[in-house]
Design an enzyme around this catalytic site. Structure first.
Site, PDB file in Angstrom:
ATOM      1  N   ASP A  27       0.823  -1.215   0.000  1.00 26.50           N
ATOM      2  CA  ASP A  27       0.000   0.000   0.000  1.00 26.50           C
ATOM      3  C   ASP A  27       0.855   1.263   0.000  1.00 26.50           C
ATOM      4  O   ASP A  27       1.710   1.428   0.851  1.00 26.50           O
ATOM      5  CB  ASP A  27      -0.878  -0.010   1.252  1.00 26.50           C
ATOM      6  CG  ASP A  27      -2.304   0.256   0.898  1.00 26.50           C
ATOM      7  OD1 ASP A  27      -3.049   0.728   1.756  1.00 26.50           O
ATOM      8  OD2 ASP A  27      -2.669  -0.008  -0.257  1.00 26.50           O
TER       9      ASP A  27
ATOM     10  N   GLU B  87      -4.938   4.623   7.072  1.00 30.27           N
ATOM     11  CA  GLU B  87      -3.896   4.226   8.014  1.00 30.27           C
ATOM     12  C   GLU B  87      -2.832   5.300   8.189  1.00 30.27           C
ATOM     13  O   GLU B  87      -2.597   5.804   9.286  1.00 30.27           O
ATOM     14  CB  GLU B  87      -3.270   2.919   7.522  1.00 30.27           C
ATOM     15  CG  GLU B  87      -2.359   2.317   8.523  1.00 30.27           C
ATOM     16  CD  GLU B  87      -2.134   0.833   8.304  1.00 30.27           C
ATOM     17  OE1 GLU B  87      -1.016   0.406   8.513  1.00 30.27           O
ATOM     18  OE2 GLU B  87      -3.071   0.101   7.936  1.00 30.27           O
TER      19      GLU B  87
HETATM   20  O1  TRH Z   1      -4.723   5.718   0.882  1.00 27.69           O
HETATM   21  P1  TRH Z   1      -5.527   5.416   2.021  1.00 27.69           P
HETATM   22  O2  TRH Z   1      -6.969   5.405   1.805  1.00 27.69           O
HETATM   23  O3  TRH Z   1      -4.932   4.079   2.510  1.00 27.69           O
HETATM   24  C1  TRH Z   1      -5.720   3.076   2.935  1.00 27.69           C
HETATM   25  C2  TRH Z   1      -5.105   2.396   4.126  1.00 27.69           C
HETATM   26  O4  TRH Z   1      -3.806   1.945   3.937  1.00 27.69           O
HETATM   27  C3  TRH Z   1      -6.034   1.313   4.504  1.00 27.69           C
HETATM   28  O5  TRH Z   1      -5.445   0.517   5.510  1.00 27.69           O
HETATM   29  C4  TRH Z   1      -6.383   0.479   3.282  1.00 27.69           C
HETATM   30  O6  TRH Z   1      -7.253  -0.468   3.655  1.00 27.69           O
HETATM   31  C5  TRH Z   1      -6.974   1.350   2.184  1.00 27.69           C
HETATM   32  O7  TRH Z   1      -5.999   2.270   1.839  1.00 27.69           O
HETATM   33  C6  TRH Z   1      -7.343   0.591   0.942  1.00 27.69           C
HETATM   34  O8  TRH Z   1      -5.279   6.434   3.261  1.00 27.69           O
HETATM   35  P2  TRH Z   1      -3.912   6.626   4.052  1.00 27.69           P
HETATM   36  O9  TRH Z   1      -3.412   5.327   4.601  1.00 27.69           O
HETATM   37  O10 TRH Z   1      -4.110   7.703   5.001  1.00 27.69           O
HETATM   38  O11 TRH Z   1      -2.878   7.079   2.931  1.00 27.69           O
HETATM   39  C7  TRH Z   1      -2.995   8.308   2.280  1.00 27.69           C
HETATM   40  C8  TRH Z   1      -1.627   8.920   2.073  1.00 27.69           C
HETATM   41  O12 TRH Z   1      -1.772  10.175   1.405  1.00 27.69           O
HETATM   42  C9  TRH Z   1      -0.886   9.209   3.366  1.00 27.69           C
HETATM   43  O13 TRH Z   1       0.462   8.818   3.229  1.00 27.69           O
HETATM   44  C10 TRH Z   1      -0.982  10.715   3.514  1.00 27.69           C
HETATM   45  C11 TRH Z   1      -0.968  11.114   2.081  1.00 27.69           C
HETATM   46  N1  TRH Z   1      -1.426  12.459   1.749  1.00 27.69           N
HETATM   47  C12 TRH Z   1      -0.481  13.318   1.272  1.00 27.69           C
HETATM   48  O14 TRH Z   1       0.715  12.976   1.186  1.00 27.69           O
HETATM   49  N2  TRH Z   1      -0.870  14.568   0.916  1.00 27.69           N
HETATM   50  C13 TRH Z   1      -2.157  15.003   1.015  1.00 27.69           C
HETATM   51  O15 TRH Z   1      -2.458  16.166   0.666  1.00 27.69           O
HETATM   52  C14 TRH Z   1      -3.115  14.082   1.539  1.00 27.69           C
HETATM   53  C15 TRH Z   1      -4.563  14.542   1.697  1.00 27.69           C
HETATM   54  C16 TRH Z   1      -2.730  12.823   1.884  1.00 27.69           C
END
Ligand code: TRH
Length: 372
Positions: free
Chosen positions: A7, A266
């Site tokens: 991921d 996450e």
């Molecule tokens: O991408 P996600 O929805 O990830 C998820 C989780 O891993 C979850 O366990 C899984 O089941 C699902 O995917 C399918 O949300 P997450 O984990 O918060 O990851 C988003 C990433 O984006 C995080 O590293 C923060 C980043 N981000 C930025 O870098 N810049 C931004 O402006 C924003 C809004 C987020």
């Protein structure tokens, strides 16, 4: 040398940390390079092989590129049970000394996690053993990802009175001292339109910052204009502004600017915990409401030391955000000066407790050494 599959938000962070803090030669295998490009602009989605800082990035294509046994590193991390290609498993099995093979699991606060962390799972036909490695909130788990410099960087930001307006100005946000700043990152299922209505009717002025591409439909309806970075509109007591989707280090800074961060999944959730601010977590919606069980497990831990009235209000708001919507009464209870002070103090104490558990990269490195 390690290979890291899985991921993107979590794995990109882990890959960078292992390369920077442990001087490992890390290869990150990514199937969706376009999504990766959103959090790391240097990535060219058209390239099968490239470098992103100190990390080598390869496209996980189908068919999977041929990898010889000599190219397989000492440590292979499979993120979130992504299932390694059969040809890669064969190459791992063909090594004289088998690599340490880890399945980095999903984050959960459920009590069973402690018992499953580090359990081996022998491959049914190949001479390989995979180990389950669980991030978590207790000392008995793998802990949470946290870079060595993170706390120092956050403290320096907090100590500089000009840091918040300067950072927001960089994003094109005029910082007219609203009563509160919220950041919004959520899944499409979230009741965003109702949430905006709720905020409009509040006594306090809210500035809500949302990244381009997040909750686009509700944002467009509120703006009555395309949800593009720079779009800004005030209705009653809510000002909504769309900002660019940031790279991970700047996303941390954004979280440090807010009174409350609405985060998801996450990695953004863990960053909001380290930001030491109030947070609302939206879990990735799962079949049969499995995410509600996970939310309750988290609330059971997080709310334990909050004053009972505040714990009930926070649980109500968080369940509402993950379900039928946020109700006005519990939401308002979170915003009294006393509640705000208690939530901020609680967030600081919680982060301190989590730090005591050790960070995920350090625990992973220790486990890999023990398992060689
Ligand atoms: O991408 P996600 O929805 O990830 C998820 C989780 O891993 C979850 O366990 C899984 O089941 C699902 O995917 C399918 O949300 P997450 O984990 O918060 O990851 C988003 C990433 O984006 C995080 O590293 C923060 C980043 N981000 C930025 O870098 N810049 C931004 O402006 C924003 C809004 C987020």
């Amino acid at each position: 040398m390690i290979d890291n599959f899985g991921d993107i938000g979590v794995c990109w962070r882990l890959a960078r940390q292992l390369a920077a803090e442990y001087q490992l030669a890390v290869t990150l295998w990514v199937d969706d390079l376009a999504s990766f490009h959103r959090i790391c602009r240097a990535i060219d989605p058209a390239l099968p092989q490239q470098a992103a800082g100190a990390v080598s990035v390869r496209h996980w294509s189908d068919p999977f590129p041929d990898i010889a046994a000599q190219q397989v590193p000492d440590l292979v991390i499979e993120g979130f049970g992504c299932r390694l290609p059969a040809s890669y498993l064969d190459a791992m099995a063909a090594r004289a000394v088998k690599p340490v093979w880890i399945n980095l699991e999903y984050l959960s606060a459920e009590p069973w996690v402690d018992g499953c962390h580090r359990l081996p799972s022998p491959h049914p036909s190949l001479p390989l053993t995979k180990y389950f490695f669980f991030p978590g909130f207790t000392a008995g788990t793998g802990g949470l990802l946290r870079e060595r410099e993170l706390d120092a960087m956050r403290s320096a930001f907090a100590a500089d009175p000009g840091a918040v307006p300067a950072f927001l100005a960089q994003l094109g946000v005029a910082h007219a001292r609203p009563d509160r700043i919220l950041t919004l990152f959520c899944y499409p299922q979230a009741g965003v339109a109702d949430f905006f209505s709720l905020l409009q009717g509040e006594d306090a002025d809210t500035l809500c910052l949302v990244a381009e591409g997040v909750a686009s439909e509700a944002v467009r309806a509120f703006m009555d204009a395309p949800a593009q970075a720079g779009a800004r509109r005030t209705k009653a007591n809510l000002t909504l502004q769309v900002i660019p989707f940031l790279e991970q280090p700047d996303y941390d800074r954004l979280l440090w600017c807010a009174e409350m961060n609405l985060v998801r999944g996450e990695d953004s959730f863990v960053r909001a915990l380290w930001a030491e601010r109030a947070l609302l977590w939206q879990l990735y919606p799962q079949e049969e409401q499995a995410h509600c069980v996970k939310l309750d497990a988290f609330l059971a831990r997080y709310n334990k030391d909050l004053p009972p009235g505040l714990a009930t209000a926070l649980a109500g708001v968080m369940r509402g955000w993950n379900g039928a919507g946020i109700e006005h009464a519990p939401w308002q209870q979170l915003w009294t000066p006393a509640a705000q002070q208690a939530l901020r103090l609680h967030a600081r104490r919680w982060a301190a407790q989590l730090r005591e558990n050790g960070d995920l990269a350090a625990k992973l490195m220790r486990f890999a050494q023990e398992s060689c």
